[in-house]
Design a protein around this motif. Structure first.
Motif, PDB file in Angstrom:
ATOM      1  N   MET A   1       0.851  -1.171   0.000  1.00 54.52           N
ATOM      2  CA  MET A   1       0.000   0.000   0.000  1.00 54.52           C
ATOM      3  C   MET A   1       0.900   1.238   0.000  1.00 54.52           C
ATOM      4  O   MET A   1       1.835   1.323   0.793  1.00 54.52           O
ATOM      5  N   THR A   2       0.587   2.166  -0.871  1.00 54.41           N
ATOM      6  CA  THR A   2       1.373   3.396  -0.924  1.00 54.41           C
ATOM      7  C   THR A   2       1.025   4.289   0.272  1.00 54.41           C
ATOM      8  O   THR A   2      -0.007   4.099   0.929  1.00 54.41           O
ATOM      9  N   ALA A   3       1.868   5.263   0.516  1.00 51.48           N
ATOM     10  CA  ALA A   3       1.635   6.191   1.625  1.00 51.48           C
ATOM     11  C   ALA A   3       0.322   6.946   1.441  1.00 51.48           C
ATOM     12  O   ALA A   3      -0.443   7.124   2.398  1.00 51.48           O
ATOM     13  N   LYS A   4       0.037   7.371   0.228  1.00 52.00           N
ATOM     14  CA  LYS A   4      -1.195   8.136  -0.004  1.00 52.00           C
ATOM     15  C   LYS A   4      -2.430   7.238   0.109  1.00 52.00           C
ATOM     16  O   LYS A   4      -3.463   7.673   0.611  1.00 52.00           O
ATOM     17  N   GLU A   5      -2.321   5.990  -0.334  1.00 49.49           N
ATOM     18  CA  GLU A   5      -3.428   5.047  -0.151  1.00 49.49           C
ATOM     19  C   GLU A   5      -3.706   4.855   1.342  1.00 49.49           C
ATOM     20  O   GLU A   5      -4.852   4.851   1.777  1.00 49.49           O
TER      21      GLU A   5
ATOM     22  N   ASP B   1      -2.991   6.978   3.754  1.00 53.81           N
ATOM     23  CA  ASP B   1      -3.566   8.229   4.269  1.00 53.81           C
ATOM     24  C   ASP B   1      -5.066   8.293   3.982  1.00 53.81           C
ATOM     25  O   ASP B   1      -5.848   8.692   4.849  1.00 53.81           O
ATOM     26  N   LEU B   2      -5.454   7.912   2.781  1.00 53.15           N
ATOM     27  CA  LEU B   2      -6.864   7.930   2.399  1.00 53.15           C
ATOM     28  C   LEU B   2      -7.656   6.922   3.231  1.00 53.15           C
ATOM     29  O   LEU B   2      -8.717   7.250   3.768  1.00 53.15           O
ATOM     30  N   LEU B   3      -7.137   5.713   3.365  1.00 50.03           N
ATOM     31  CA  LEU B   3      -7.809   4.690   4.164  1.00 50.03           C
ATOM     32  C   LEU B   3      -7.922   5.126   5.622  1.00 50.03           C
ATOM     33  O   LEU B   3      -8.980   5.006   6.233  1.00 50.03           O
ATOM     34  N   TYR B   4      -6.847   5.645   6.169  1.00 48.49           N
ATOM     35  CA  TYR B   4      -6.851   6.102   7.560  1.00 48.49           C
ATOM     36  C   TYR B   4      -7.879   7.212   7.772  1.00 48.49           C
ATOM     37  O   TYR B   4      -8.610   7.205   8.756  1.00 48.49           O
ATOM     38  N   PHE B   5      -7.930   8.146   6.852  1.00 54.01           N
ATOM     39  CA  PHE B   5      -8.890   9.247   6.980  1.00 54.01           C
ATOM     40  C   PHE B   5     -10.317   8.719   6.963  1.00 54.01           C
ATOM     41  O   PHE B   5     -11.132   9.068   7.827  1.00 54.01           O
ATOM     42  N   LEU B   6     -10.643   7.874   5.994  1.00 53.48           N
ATOM     43  CA  LEU B   6     -12.000   7.326   5.908  1.00 53.48           C
ATOM     44  C   LEU B   6     -12.332   6.492   7.142  1.00 53.48           C
ATOM     45  O   LEU B   6     -13.417   6.618   7.718  1.00 53.48           O
ATOM     46  N   TYR B   7     -11.389   5.642   7.560  1.00 52.10           N
ATOM     47  CA  TYR B   7     -11.618   4.783   8.727  1.00 52.10           C
ATOM     48  C   TYR B   7     -11.810   5.618   9.991  1.00 52.10           C
ATOM     49  O   TYR B   7     -12.628   5.282  10.845  1.00 52.10           O
TER      50      TYR B   7
ATOM     51  N   ASP C   1      -8.715  16.061  -9.586  1.00 53.57           N
ATOM     52  CA  ASP C   1      -8.897  15.187 -10.738  1.00 53.57           C
ATOM     53  C   ASP C   1      -9.687  13.988 -10.235  1.00 53.57           C
ATOM     54  O   ASP C   1      -9.133  13.108  -9.580  1.00 53.57           O
ATOM     55  N   THR C   2     -10.978  13.957 -10.509  1.00 53.92           N
ATOM     56  CA  THR C   2     -11.829  12.911  -9.954  1.00 53.92           C
ATOM     57  C   THR C   2     -11.414  11.525 -10.421  1.00 53.92           C
ATOM     58  O   THR C   2     -11.617  10.550  -9.709  1.00 53.92           O
ATOM     59  N   LYS C   3     -10.808  11.417 -11.582  1.00 58.57           N
ATOM     60  CA  LYS C   3     -10.339  10.110 -12.053  1.00 58.57           C
ATOM     61  C   LYS C   3      -9.210   9.596 -11.166  1.00 58.57           C
ATOM     62  O   LYS C   3      -9.078   8.399 -10.950  1.00 58.57           O
ATOM     63  N   ASN C   4      -8.378  10.501 -10.669  1.00 59.58           N
ATOM     64  CA  ASN C   4      -7.291  10.125  -9.785  1.00 59.58           C
ATOM     65  C   ASN C   4      -7.845   9.541  -8.483  1.00 59.58           C
ATOM     66  O   ASN C   4      -7.387   8.499  -8.021  1.00 59.58           O
ATOM     67  N   LEU C   5      -8.818  10.200  -7.876  1.00 58.98           N
ATOM     68  CA  LEU C   5      -9.415   9.707  -6.636  1.00 58.98           C
ATOM     69  C   LEU C   5     -10.113   8.371  -6.873  1.00 58.98           C
ATOM     70  O   LEU C   5      -9.977   7.439  -6.076  1.00 58.98           O
ATOM     71  N   THR C   6     -10.815   8.247  -7.962  1.00 59.07           N
ATOM     72  CA  THR C   6     -11.483   6.991  -8.304  1.00 59.07           C
ATOM     73  C   THR C   6     -10.468   5.869  -8.415  1.00 59.07           C
ATOM     74  O   THR C   6     -10.708   4.751  -7.944  1.00 59.07           O
ATOM     75  N   SER C   7      -9.324   6.156  -8.972  1.00 60.20           N
ATOM     76  CA  SER C   7      -8.259   5.166  -9.100  1.00 60.20           C
ATOM     77  C   SER C   7      -7.726   4.758  -7.725  1.00 60.20           C
ATOM     78  O   SER C   7      -7.500   3.570  -7.471  1.00 60.20           O
ATOM     79  N   PHE C   8      -7.539   5.709  -6.827  1.00 60.56           N
ATOM     80  CA  PHE C   8      -7.090   5.399  -5.474  1.00 60.56           C
ATOM     81  C   PHE C   8      -8.102   4.511  -4.757  1.00 60.56           C
ATOM     82  O   PHE C   8      -7.731   3.546  -4.086  1.00 60.56           O
ATOM     83  N   ILE C   9      -9.378   4.831  -4.890  1.00 56.76           N
ATOM     84  CA  ILE C   9     -10.435   4.035  -4.251  1.00 56.76           C
ATOM     85  C   ILE C   9     -10.422   2.614  -4.811  1.00 56.76           C
ATOM     86  O   ILE C   9     -10.505   1.637  -4.064  1.00 56.76           O
ATOM     87  N   ARG C  10     -10.308   2.488  -6.118  1.00 59.41           N
ATOM     88  CA  ARG C  10     -10.283   1.164  -6.754  1.00 59.41           C
ATOM     89  C   ARG C  10      -9.102   0.342  -6.249  1.00 59.41           C
ATOM     90  O   ARG C  10      -9.238  -0.840  -5.911  1.00 59.41           O
TER      91      ARG C  10
ATOM     92  N   TYR D   1     -17.798   9.236  -0.933  1.00 58.58           N
ATOM     93  CA  TYR D   1     -17.418   7.933  -0.369  1.00 58.58           C
ATOM     94  C   TYR D   1     -17.509   7.963   1.152  1.00 58.58           C
ATOM     95  O   TYR D   1     -17.406   9.021   1.772  1.00 58.58           O
ATOM     96  N   LYS D   2     -17.638   6.754   1.731  1.00 63.06           N
ATOM     97  CA  LYS D   2     -17.601   6.623   3.174  1.00 63.06           C
ATOM     98  C   LYS D   2     -17.030   5.257   3.533  1.00 63.06           C
ATOM     99  O   LYS D   2     -17.051   4.329   2.710  1.00 63.06           O
ATOM    100  N   PHE D   3     -16.531   5.161   4.759  1.00 56.96           N
ATOM    101  CA  PHE D   3     -16.115   3.866   5.300  1.00 56.96           C
ATOM    102  C   PHE D   3     -17.297   3.332   6.072  1.00 56.96           C
ATOM    103  O   PHE D   3     -17.851   4.011   6.932  1.00 56.96           O
TER     104      PHE D   3
END
Length: 77
Positions: A1-5, A7-13, A37-46, A70-72
């Motif tokens: 998992m990348t650092a930004k992934e 960070d995103l997971l931690y924030f949602l959780y 860039d909404t495509k970028n965020l969609t890619s991170f979520i995927r 999105y939500k956790f």
């Protein structure tokens, strides 16, 4: 998992059950100087779903709230 992934997971959780728009996620995870860039965020979520979901095509944890963001999931699957 990348650092930004992470960070995103931690924030949602950390905010289970709360729905965030894409702009709110960018502001809170990437900071105010990001380029939206909404495509970028969609890619991170995927990518996150592929790493944490038992079935990424039917997510139990990171849920899409259509028309909002999105939500956790705060409920146990």
């Amino acid at each position: 998992m990348t650092a930004k992934e992470f960070d995103l997971l931690y924030f949602l959780y950390s905010h289970k059950g709360q729905v965030f728009t894409k702009d709110q996620l960018y502001d809170n995870v990437w900071g105010h100087d990001h380029i939206t860039d909404t495509k970028n965020l969609t890619s991170f979520i995927r990518k996150l779903r592929k790493k944490i979901e038992p079935d990424p095509d039917n997510p139990q944890y990171i849920l899409t709230v259509w028309g909002v963001g999105y939500k956790f999931n705060e409920e146990k699957p």
